[in-house]
Design a protein around this motif. Sequence first.
Motif, mmCIF file in Angstrom:
data_model
loop_
_atom_site.group_PDB
_atom_site.id
_atom_site.type_symbol
_atom_site.label_atom_id
_atom_site.label_comp_id
_atom_site.label_asym_id
_atom_site.label_seq_id
_atom_site.Cartn_x
_atom_site.Cartn_y
_atom_site.Cartn_z
ATOM 1 N N ARG A 3 -6.792 3.850 23.871
ATOM 2 C CA ARG A 3 -6.580 4.915 22.251
ATOM 3 C C ARG A 3 -4.776 5.104 22.749
ATOM 4 O O ARG A 3 -4.265 5.587 23.150
ATOM 5 C CB ARG A 3 -6.881 5.442 21.603
ATOM 6 N N GLY A 304 -7.949 18.794 22.726
ATOM 7 C CA GLY A 304 -9.111 17.288 23.569
ATOM 8 C C GLY A 304 -10.107 16.825 22.999
ATOM 9 O O GLY A 304 -10.274 15.901 22.559
ATOM 10 N N VAL A 305 -10.624 18.161 21.762
ATOM 11 C CA VAL A 305 -11.705 17.234 21.657
ATOM 12 C C VAL A 305 -11.438 16.835 20.304
ATOM 13 O O VAL A 305 -12.025 15.458 20.013
ATOM 14 C CB VAL A 305 -12.744 18.269 20.809
ATOM 15 N N ARG A 308 -10.366 13.743 21.343
ATOM 16 C CA ARG A 308 -10.916 12.371 21.268
ATOM 17 C C ARG A 308 -11.687 11.701 20.613
ATOM 18 O O ARG A 308 -12.617 10.427 21.262
ATOM 19 C CB ARG A 308 -12.144 12.780 23.165
ATOM 20 N N THR A 309 -12.018 12.117 19.650
ATOM 21 C CA THR A 309 -12.255 11.237 18.476
ATOM 22 C C THR A 309 -11.818 10.378 17.186
ATOM 23 O O THR A 309 -12.312 9.269 16.896
ATOM 24 C CB THR A 309 -12.727 12.509 17.489
ATOM 25 N N GLY A 310 -10.616 10.425 18.528
ATOM 26 C CA GLY A 310 -9.933 9.196 17.782
ATOM 27 C C GLY A 310 -8.705 8.671 16.686
ATOM 28 O O GLY A 310 -8.300 8.459 15.832
#
Length: 328
Positions: A3, A304-305, A308-310
């Motif tokens: 991504r 980081g959470v 990671r959702t983009g």
Amino acid sequence: MPRKSPLVIGHRGAPGYRPEHSRSSYELALAMGVDAVEPDVVATKDGVLVVRHENEISGTTDVARHPEFADRKTTKRVDGQALTGWFTEDFTWAELSTLRGRERLPEVRATSASFDDEQAILRLRDVLDIVRDGSAEHGREIGVVLEVKHATYFASIGLDLAPLIESELRESGWADGELPLIIESFESTVLGQLRARGISASYVYLIEAAGRPYDLLVADGTQALSYKETVTPEGLDVLAGKVDGISVNKRMLLARSNTIVDDAHARGLKVFTWTCRPENAFLAAEFRGPGGKGAFGDYEAEWGVIARTGVDGVFVDHPDLGVGFFRS
């Protein structure tokens, strides 16, 4: 396929280190490598656009120390909330220019508070000039994410923000799409007004974790779509084509099993989030550490959470940390 890194946006400059919306806050953010900076815009009595977190300025300036303005202290209802203090719309720009900025969160950010009372308030045009000059100095294109504050309230007192913003952007060369510009607001009405005026920008709808937008509440009462309803697939269907993206409270992305980013992307909408801060005071409970409100917790785990959702863009108060983390 990996991504793309999200845009890193200096939220009011670099307020983790300098009082927000100050010249040094913006200049530091640019030097630390942000893709854009975000000024909040409110208006003076004489229609000058200034950058302040709110139109009530007792917490971000030294106005209380000016005896000549003591009689301006008052109580008003802004977006349905009673507030007591001093308000930008009760001052001319000449008067506001005599004030100096202060750290809004001194109990959390003592280092930033050490710069209190040193710098004058900025107008929007000053920030636009800082970013243009900074782009040349640092050899890269840097954008502006302009947040329109309290548009319905200002219109109700005879200060319509849309024409003021249009005029400022056109005069400064930021309205024709040659310079990167995003316009955002918690009120979709003013976004539509500015788009109709032909301002070339990306339009982003700010979304709170709870409640309803004030412009729709005034128009439709409790029938108005809530912020939570707005980010459902059905709500996003309505937004598609009207705005270019949404910017959500980070708590919404930290919630388990949320699909906001994927749902928005499926409808051609970008997603930003606010605000990524390292201090315990602002982290979700599971990421807080020892040392009190101002100490840094496990912010990298929280961020980081979010990454990671983009998500397409993040607002940060510490640009060096944001650039270092989200581009790695």
